[in-house]
Design a protein around this motif. Structure first.
Motif, PDB file in Angstrom:
ATOM      1  N   THR A  13       0.813  -1.213   0.000  1.00  0.00           N
ATOM      2  CA  THR A  13       0.000   0.000   0.000  1.00  0.00           C
ATOM      3  C   THR A  13       0.848   1.264   0.000  1.00  0.00           C
ATOM      4  OG1 THR A  13      -0.184  -0.085   2.399  1.00  0.00           O
ATOM      5  CG2 THR A  13      -1.962  -1.113   1.129  1.00  0.00           C
ATOM      6  N   LYS A  14       2.133   1.136  -0.272  1.00  0.00           N
ATOM      7  CA  LYS A  14       2.975   2.326  -0.389  1.00  0.00           C
ATOM      8  C   LYS A  14       2.713   2.979  -1.743  1.00  0.00           C
ATOM      9  CE  LYS A  14       6.638   0.415   2.447  1.00  0.00           C
ATOM     10  NZ  LYS A  14       7.979  -0.162   2.449  1.00  0.00           N
ATOM     11  N   PRO A  15       2.662   4.313  -1.786  1.00  0.00           N
ATOM     12  CA  PRO A  15       2.440   4.988  -3.073  1.00  0.00           C
ATOM     13  C   PRO A  15       3.603   4.740  -4.034  1.00  0.00           C
ATOM     14  CG  PRO A  15       2.360   6.554  -1.227  1.00  0.00           C
ATOM     15  CD  PRO A  15       2.752   5.230  -0.675  1.00  0.00           C
ATOM     16  N   VAL A  16       3.278   4.315  -5.231  1.00  0.00           N
ATOM     17  CA  VAL A  16       4.286   4.074  -6.265  1.00  0.00           C
ATOM     18  C   VAL A  16       4.494   5.330  -7.110  1.00  0.00           C
ATOM     19  CG1 VAL A  16       4.835   2.664  -8.291  1.00  0.00           C
ATOM     20  CG2 VAL A  16       3.722   1.621  -6.315  1.00  0.00           C
ATOM     21  N   HIS A  17       3.456   6.148  -7.221  1.00  0.00           N
ATOM     22  CA  HIS A  17       3.484   7.323  -8.103  1.00  0.00           C
ATOM     23  C   HIS A  17       3.369   8.636  -7.330  1.00  0.00           C
ATOM     24  CE1 HIS A  17       3.133   4.583 -11.500  1.00  0.00           C
ATOM     25  NE2 HIS A  17       2.207   3.956 -10.801  1.00  0.00           N
ATOM     26  N   GLY A  18       3.523   8.597  -6.015  1.00  0.00           N
ATOM     27  CA  GLY A  18       3.488   9.809  -5.205  1.00  0.00           C
ATOM     28  C   GLY A  18       2.105  10.281  -4.840  1.00  0.00           C
ATOM     29  N   GLY A  19       1.111   9.414  -4.923  1.00  0.00           N
ATOM     30  CA  GLY A  19      -0.261   9.804  -4.624  1.00  0.00           C
ATOM     31  C   GLY A  19      -0.741   9.288  -3.282  1.00  0.00           C
ATOM     32  N   VAL A  20      -2.052   9.263  -3.134  1.00  0.00           N
ATOM     33  CA  VAL A  20      -2.710   8.746  -1.938  1.00  0.00           C
ATOM     34  C   VAL A  20      -3.253   7.362  -2.274  1.00  0.00           C
ATOM     35  CG1 VAL A  20      -4.598   9.110  -0.307  1.00  0.00           C
ATOM     36  CG2 VAL A  20      -3.304  11.064  -1.159  1.00  0.00           C
ATOM     37  N   VAL A  21      -2.990   6.393  -1.400  1.00  0.00           N
ATOM     38  CA  VAL A  21      -3.361   5.004  -1.656  1.00  0.00           C
ATOM     39  C   VAL A  21      -4.507   4.573  -0.753  1.00  0.00           C
ATOM     40  CG1 VAL A  21      -2.541   2.612  -1.561  1.00  0.00           C
ATOM     41  CG2 VAL A  21      -1.033   4.405  -2.400  1.00  0.00           C
ATOM     42  N   LYS A  22      -5.475   3.883  -1.356  1.00  0.00           N
ATOM     43  CA  LYS A  22      -6.587   3.278  -0.620  1.00  0.00           C
ATOM     44  C   LYS A  22      -6.781   1.857  -1.132  1.00  0.00           C
ATOM     45  CE  LYS A  22      -8.007   6.848   1.750  1.00  0.00           C
ATOM     46  NZ  LYS A  22      -8.280   6.910   3.149  1.00  0.00           N
ATOM     47  N   VAL A  23      -7.257   0.979  -0.260  1.00  0.00           N
ATOM     48  CA  VAL A  23      -7.562  -0.398  -0.629  1.00  0.00           C
ATOM     49  C   VAL A  23      -9.067  -0.599  -0.511  1.00  0.00           C
ATOM     50  CG1 VAL A  23      -7.201  -2.837  -0.087  1.00  0.00           C
ATOM     51  CG2 VAL A  23      -5.321  -1.210   0.198  1.00  0.00           C
ATOM     52  N   GLU A  24      -9.680  -1.045  -1.590  1.00  0.00           N
ATOM     53  CA  GLU A  24     -11.107  -1.354  -1.620  1.00  0.00           C
ATOM     54  C   GLU A  24     -11.313  -2.608  -2.458  1.00  0.00           C
ATOM     55  OE1 GLU A  24     -13.798  -0.092  -0.182  1.00  0.00           O
ATOM     56  OE2 GLU A  24     -12.706   1.509   0.833  1.00  0.00           O
ATOM     57  N   HIS A  25     -12.162  -3.495  -1.969  1.00  0.00           N
ATOM     58  CA  HIS A  25     -12.507  -4.725  -2.694  1.00  0.00           C
ATOM     59  C   HIS A  25     -11.262  -5.464  -3.182  1.00  0.00           C
ATOM     60  CE1 HIS A  25     -16.864  -4.116  -2.702  1.00  0.00           C
ATOM     61  NE2 HIS A  25     -16.553  -2.845  -2.708  1.00  0.00           N
ATOM     62  N   HIS A  56     -19.385  -5.441 -10.424  1.00  0.00           N
ATOM     63  CA  HIS A  56     -20.092  -4.321  -9.801  1.00  0.00           C
ATOM     64  C   HIS A  56     -19.147  -3.130  -9.655  1.00  0.00           C
ATOM     65  CE1 HIS A  56     -18.109  -6.331  -6.431  1.00  0.00           C
ATOM     66  NE2 HIS A  56     -18.158  -5.182  -5.805  1.00  0.00           N
ATOM     67  N   SER A  57     -19.710  -1.963  -9.504  1.00  0.00           N
ATOM     68  CA  SER A  57     -18.877  -0.763  -9.375  1.00  0.00           C
ATOM     69  C   SER A  57     -18.264  -0.693  -7.979  1.00  0.00           C
ATOM     70  CB  SER A  57     -19.688   0.497  -9.665  1.00  0.00           C
ATOM     71  OG  SER A  57     -20.717   0.627  -8.718  1.00  0.00           O
ATOM     72  N   VAL A  58     -17.144   0.020  -7.890  1.00  0.00           N
ATOM     73  CA  VAL A  58     -16.419   0.199  -6.637  1.00  0.00           C
ATOM     74  C   VAL A  58     -16.240   1.697  -6.431  1.00  0.00           C
ATOM     75  CG1 VAL A  58     -14.259  -0.200  -5.410  1.00  0.00           C
ATOM     76  CG2 VAL A  58     -15.188  -1.988  -6.893  1.00  0.00           C
ATOM     77  N   THR A  59     -16.581   2.176  -5.248  1.00  0.00           N
ATOM     78  CA  THR A  59     -16.390   3.581  -4.905  1.00  0.00           C
ATOM     79  C   THR A  59     -15.275   3.690  -3.876  1.00  0.00           C
ATOM     80  OG1 THR A  59     -18.718   4.058  -5.302  1.00  0.00           O
ATOM     81  CG2 THR A  59     -17.492   5.655  -3.982  1.00  0.00           C
ATOM     82  N   VAL A  60     -14.327   4.584  -4.157  1.00  0.00           N
ATOM     83  CA  VAL A  60     -13.179   4.784  -3.274  1.00  0.00           C
ATOM     84  C   VAL A  60     -13.171   6.248  -2.849  1.00  0.00           C
ATOM     85  CG1 VAL A  60     -10.695   4.481  -3.009  1.00  0.00           C
ATOM     86  CG2 VAL A  60     -11.936   3.075  -4.653  1.00  0.00           C
TER      87      VAL A  60
END
Length: 124
Positions: A28-40, A116-120
């Protein structure tokens, strides 16, 4: 009292034993310098840039292809709401023409055909 201490020690040791499995779906470390979230069981990294936003998808630590993924992004900031469509930009990247200011709350909704759709939810 003695049984309580033994039970607490057992719980503590069990927690240490199962801790390595908590990262089973990728780093879950950012690879591209962004914010990381885990869903589904997927890793979503949202990166804001000067000209727009980029979303990167990973599954089990590997890039997830976005060719068949559709989505949209909604930015809530300073009492205003802005939205844009996410489009595939090769490999595991999607892009949208939307600005994300400091303090913004961002909703990203993605869907792949047959799923199904995923909302993050992200906060900057």
């Amino acid at each position: 009292m003695k049984n309580t201490l033994i039970t607490l020690a057992f719980i503590a040791l069990s927690t240490l034993f199962f801790a390595p499995f908590s990262q089973a779906h990728g780093d879950t470390k950012p690879v591209h310098g962004g914010v990381v979230k885990v869903e589904h069981e997927m890793v979503f990294e949202l990166v804001r840039g000067e000209t727009g936003a980029s979303l990167y998808l990973r599954d089990h630590g590997k890039p997830y292809p976005t060719a068949k993924v559709t989505g949209d992004i909604t930015v809530l900031a300073n009492g205003k709401k802005a939205g844009a469509t996410l489009t595939a930009a090769g490999d595991n990247k999607m892009t949208a023409d939307v600005a994300i200011p400091d303090g913004a709350k961002v909703l990203v909704k993605v869907k792949e055909s047959g799923h199904h759709s995923v909302t993050v939810r992200f906060t900057f």
